[in-house]
Design a protein around this motif. Structure first.
Motif, PDB file in Angstrom:
ATOM      1  N   ILE A  40       0.735  -0.954  -0.035  1.00 45.24           N
ATOM      2  CA  ILE A  40       0.133  -0.019   0.094  1.00 45.24           C
ATOM      3  C   ILE A  40       1.079   1.200  -0.141  1.00 45.24           C
ATOM      4  N   GLY A  41       0.332   2.518  -0.679  1.00 44.44           N
ATOM      5  CA  GLY A  41       1.147   3.522  -0.722  1.00 44.44           C
ATOM      6  C   GLY A  41       1.020   4.447   0.559  1.00 44.44           C
ATOM      7  N   LYS A  42       1.862   5.476   0.514  1.00 46.46           N
ATOM      8  CA  LYS A  42       1.514   6.236   1.523  1.00 46.46           C
ATOM      9  C   LYS A  42       0.324   7.002   1.587  1.00 46.46           C
ATOM     10  N   GLU A  43      -0.350   7.250   0.337  1.00 53.11           N
ATOM     11  CA  GLU A  43      -1.473   8.035   0.266  1.00 53.11           C
ATOM     12  C   GLU A  43      -2.566   7.117   0.825  1.00 53.11           C
ATOM     13  N   ASP A  44      -2.580   5.820   0.897  1.00 55.09           N
ATOM     14  CA  ASP A  44      -3.413   4.921   1.732  1.00 55.09           C
ATOM     15  C   ASP A  44      -3.573   5.271   3.168  1.00 55.09           C
ATOM     16  N   LEU A  45      -2.416   5.763   3.802  1.00 59.19           N
ATOM     17  CA  LEU A  45      -2.328   5.901   5.069  1.00 59.19           C
ATOM     18  C   LEU A  45      -2.705   7.354   5.592  1.00 59.19           C
ATOM     19  N   MET A  46      -2.905   8.236   4.629  1.00 50.38           N
ATOM     20  CA  MET A  46      -2.962   9.718   5.023  1.00 50.38           C
ATOM     21  C   MET A  46      -4.397  10.134   5.071  1.00 50.38           C
ATOM     22  N   ILE A  47      -4.640  11.241   5.786  1.00 52.14           N
ATOM     23  CA  ILE A  47      -6.033  11.680   5.644  1.00 52.14           C
ATOM     24  C   ILE A  47      -5.780  13.008   4.801  1.00 52.14           C
ATOM     25  N   THR A  48      -6.503  13.114   3.607  1.00 56.05           N
ATOM     26  CA  THR A  48      -6.279  14.022   2.593  1.00 56.05           C
ATOM     27  C   THR A  48      -7.073  15.127   3.391  1.00 56.05           C
ATOM     28  N   PRO A  49      -6.757  16.431   2.796  1.00 52.81           N
ATOM     29  CA  PRO A  49      -7.800  17.546   3.177  1.00 52.81           C
ATOM     30  C   PRO A  49      -9.101  17.502   3.136  1.00 52.81           C
TER      31      PRO A  49
END
Length: 83
Positions: A40-49
């Motif tokens: 999984i990529g970092k984007e899958d672990l981050m809360i986007t704005p």
């Protein structure tokens, strides 16, 4: 699709991670359960704005009493059917 035993997986960790990096499914069998190794990529672990804004809006609605409450399975099923 190949399924590895836990022993084979442990003996071939680097190769298993390389396969997962390439998008190949890596299945690992432990007793009667099968697990998958997934990259999984970092984007899958981050809360986007955008997601953060939706969370804040939901919190605001909750504080203001604008929410649905379901106390039973039947109430939940009825609510889900209505949306």
């Amino acid at each position: 699709m190949e399924t590895l035993s836990v022993r084979d997986y442990r003996n071939n960790l680097a190769a298993s991670f390389d396969r997962a990096d390439k998008g190949e499914p890596v299945l690992i069998r432990r007793r009667n359960q099968i697990y998958t190794l997934t990259n999984i990529g970092k984007e899958d672990l981050m809360i986007t704005p955008e997601l953060q804004a939706r969370i804040e809006e939901a919190r605001k609605n909750y504080r203001e009493g604008r929410y649905e409450s379901c106390r039973t399975k039947e109430e939940l099923e009825s609510f889900l059917d209505s949306i």
